[in-house]
Design a protein around this motif. Structure first.
Motif, short mmCIF file in Angstrom:
data_model
loop_
_atom_site.label_atom_id
_atom_site.label_comp_id
_atom_site.label_asym_id
_atom_site.label_seq_id
_atom_site.Cartn_x
_atom_site.Cartn_y
_atom_site.Cartn_z
N LEU A 21 50.12 36.07 90.76
CA LEU A 21 50.47 36.45 89.39
C LEU A 21 51.97 36.69 89.26
O LEU A 21 52.62 36.22 88.32
CB LEU A 21 49.70 37.70 88.99
CG LEU A 21 49.97 38.26 87.59
CD1 LEU A 21 49.49 37.29 86.52
CD2 LEU A 21 49.31 39.62 87.42
N LEU A 22 52.54 37.40 90.24
CA LEU A 22 53.95 37.76 90.17
C LEU A 22 54.88 36.60 90.52
O LEU A 22 55.98 36.50 89.99
CB LEU A 22 54.24 38.94 91.11
CG LEU A 22 53.57 40.27 90.77
CD1 LEU A 22 53.86 41.30 91.83
CD2 LEU A 22 54.04 40.77 89.42
N ALA A 23 54.42 35.73 91.42
CA ALA A 23 55.30 34.68 91.92
C ALA A 23 55.17 33.36 91.19
O ALA A 23 56.04 32.51 91.32
CB ALA A 23 55.02 34.45 93.42
N SER A 24 54.11 33.19 90.41
CA SER A 24 53.92 31.88 89.79
C SER A 24 53.63 31.98 88.29
O SER A 24 54.41 31.51 87.46
CB SER A 24 52.78 31.12 90.47
OG SER A 24 51.56 31.83 90.34
N PHE A 25 52.51 32.62 87.93
CA PHE A 25 52.10 32.58 86.52
C PHE A 25 53.05 33.37 85.62
O PHE A 25 53.47 32.88 84.56
CB PHE A 25 50.67 33.12 86.37
CG PHE A 25 50.14 33.01 84.97
CD1 PHE A 25 49.73 31.79 84.46
CD2 PHE A 25 50.08 34.13 84.16
CE1 PHE A 25 49.26 31.68 83.16
CE2 PHE A 25 49.60 34.03 82.86
CZ PHE A 25 49.19 32.80 82.37
N LEU A 26 53.40 34.59 86.02
CA LEU A 26 54.27 35.41 85.18
C LEU A 26 55.67 34.79 85.04
O LEU A 26 56.19 34.72 83.92
CB LEU A 26 54.36 36.83 85.75
CG LEU A 26 54.95 37.90 84.83
CD1 LEU A 26 54.15 38.00 83.54
CD2 LEU A 26 54.99 39.25 85.54
N PRO A 27 56.29 34.31 86.11
CA PRO A 27 57.58 33.60 85.93
C PRO A 27 57.45 32.34 85.08
O PRO A 27 58.34 32.03 84.29
CB PRO A 27 58.00 33.27 87.36
CG PRO A 27 57.33 34.29 88.20
CD PRO A 27 56.01 34.53 87.54
N ALA A 28 56.34 31.59 85.24
CA ALA A 28 56.15 30.39 84.42
C ALA A 28 56.03 30.75 82.95
O ALA A 28 56.46 29.98 82.08
CB ALA A 28 54.91 29.63 84.89
N LEU A 29 55.48 31.90 82.66
CA LEU A 29 55.32 32.34 81.28
C LEU A 29 56.62 32.86 80.68
O LEU A 29 56.97 32.54 79.55
CB LEU A 29 54.23 33.42 81.20
CG LEU A 29 53.99 34.07 79.83
CD1 LEU A 29 53.46 33.05 78.84
CD2 LEU A 29 53.03 35.24 79.96
N MET A 30 57.37 33.64 81.48
CA MET A 30 58.51 34.38 80.93
C MET A 30 59.86 33.73 81.21
O MET A 30 60.79 33.90 80.43
CB MET A 30 58.52 35.81 81.50
CG MET A 30 57.21 36.55 81.34
SD MET A 30 56.72 36.76 79.61
CE MET A 30 58.04 37.79 79.03
#
Length: 384
Positions: free
Chosen positions: A304-313
């Motif tokens: 979540l912290l290393a992939s999805f959240l950065p991809a979103l924000m």
């Protein structure tokens, strides 16, 4: 008196047991790094992302200037843009050169002053053409508003210099056009970006959780003691998720065309090739996280912290990277999702601009090779 003493003893024992349990749970919390990561690391990361990585301000607007009129009036008009804290203008030799700069993503639009600008201005009304990239409809609207306000301020100062109060002085009309988004709708901007999020979710988040669960249950170790090689096991495990991600791509494309009327200006084959490369990148991240953590809960949080959240924000999905501080921009351009976001939006809205397409595809291919190689290496090393 005896009853009071008994109550005091009961309370004392209760406090003793409670303090002992608190000490035990505190030691367990300090020993479990995953709990510390969630309790301390996650709030800090979110503070930095939302504090520095999220910005709704429109700044550093890169505009190309095409000046067919080199008169003092035109030069004075351009100086107003140069001194503005919102615009970062660059000069272009011709309209064709400015259009090429827009297609390459070097600028967000261009301003064209015709050869009769000074003559029209002296007559009381002149026109300035503003062409803006409409891939981000919200930002494009803000750019038009900011530019119109800048022009209005310049016109007011020009009237003051001429000592004109009433009737009003020279008036400059902004003639604006949107490129790459003729419908002027945010759906054209957001829907291609959803492909990045969906493929990140399937490729990294889901793969990391499922593979970590296999490590927890010992299923992978049971397979590795057989003659089957680790590479074969990993390929067999991730192949279904690869096709699930590509199925998500197909559903997004159908929804984009049927529900939102989003065009695909570029070659559909390049959309598939670019998406395939990014899917391999996402799978590599998921495999690497699961092989390192071997814990489903920890793998889900790291994914979540290393992939999805950065991809979103931080990939440019919602917030423009150019508005962020330089340190945050460095992080943004270190993310594979940033290049896939740029590639997929270019193919959907701008067309086949090959220098950018080739650059992004090569970067994604390099990420895929490195991440999959690391995942294979970590898996082999952990089994020795």
């Amino acid at each position: 008196m005896t009853q009071i003493q008994n109550q005091t003893q009961i309370q004392s024992r209760f406090l003793t047991r409670l303090l002992s349990l608190i000490r035990k749970e505190t030691r367990q919390l300090l020993r479990d790094r995953s709990n510390l990561l969630i309790g301390i690391g996650l709030p800090i990361i979110l503070i930095f992302i939302f504090g520095y990585g999220v910005s709704l301000d429109v700044r550093n607007i890169r505009l190309a200037l095409v000046l067919d009129d080199r008169s003092p009036a035109a030069t004075n008009f351009v100086s107003g843009l140069t001194l503005s804290r919102y615009f970062n203008p660059v000069h272009a030799d011709s309209v064709t050169a400015a259009e090429q700069m827009m297609q390459a993503g070097t600028v967000e639009g261009f301003v064209h002053l015709s050869s009769n600008f000074a003559r029209e201005l002296s007559a009381g009304q002149a026109q300035v053409q503003l062409v803006v990239s409409g891939t981000d409809a919200t930002r494009a609207g803000s750019i038009v508003n900011y530019f119109s306000e800048q022009v209005a301020q310049w016109s007011g100062k020009a009237a003051d210099r001429q000592g004109v109060s009433s009737p009003p002085g020279p008036r400059v009309e902004v003639v604006d056009r949107l490129w790459f988004n003729v419908a002027n709708t945010s759906s054209w901007f957001l829907v291609p970006g959803l492909i990045v999020l969906i493929m990140t979710l399937v490729g990294t988040f889901l793969t990391a959780m499922v593979m970590a669960r296999e490590w927890e249950r010992g299923t992978l170790e049971a397979l590795f003691v057989t003659p089957v090689r680790p590479t074969e096991v990993l390929l067999a495990k991730v192949t279904p998720y690869f096709f699930v991600g590509m199925l998500g791509l197909g559903l997004c494309i159908i929804a984009a065309r049927v529900l939102f009327d989003v065009p695909i200006v570029g070659a559909p084959l390049m959309v598939v090739i670019g998406s395939t490369l990014y899917m391999l990148v996402a799978l590599g991240i998921g495999l690497l996280i699961s092989a390192v953590t071997r814990n489903q809960f920890l793998a889900s949080q790291i994914a979540l912290l290393a992939s999805f959240l950065p991809a979103l924000m931080l990939s440019g999905f919602v917030f423009d990277i150019r508005n962020l501080p330089l340190a945050v921009q460095v992080i943004c351009y270190a993310l594979p999702a940033t290049y896939f976001m740029e590639l997929i939006r270019t193919l959907f809205l701008a067309g086949d601009f090959w220098p950018l397409i080739i650059k992004d595809c090569l970067i994604l291919a390099a990420y895929a090779a490195v991440l999959l190689g690391l995942a294979r290496f970590v898996t082999r090393k952990s089994l020795d």
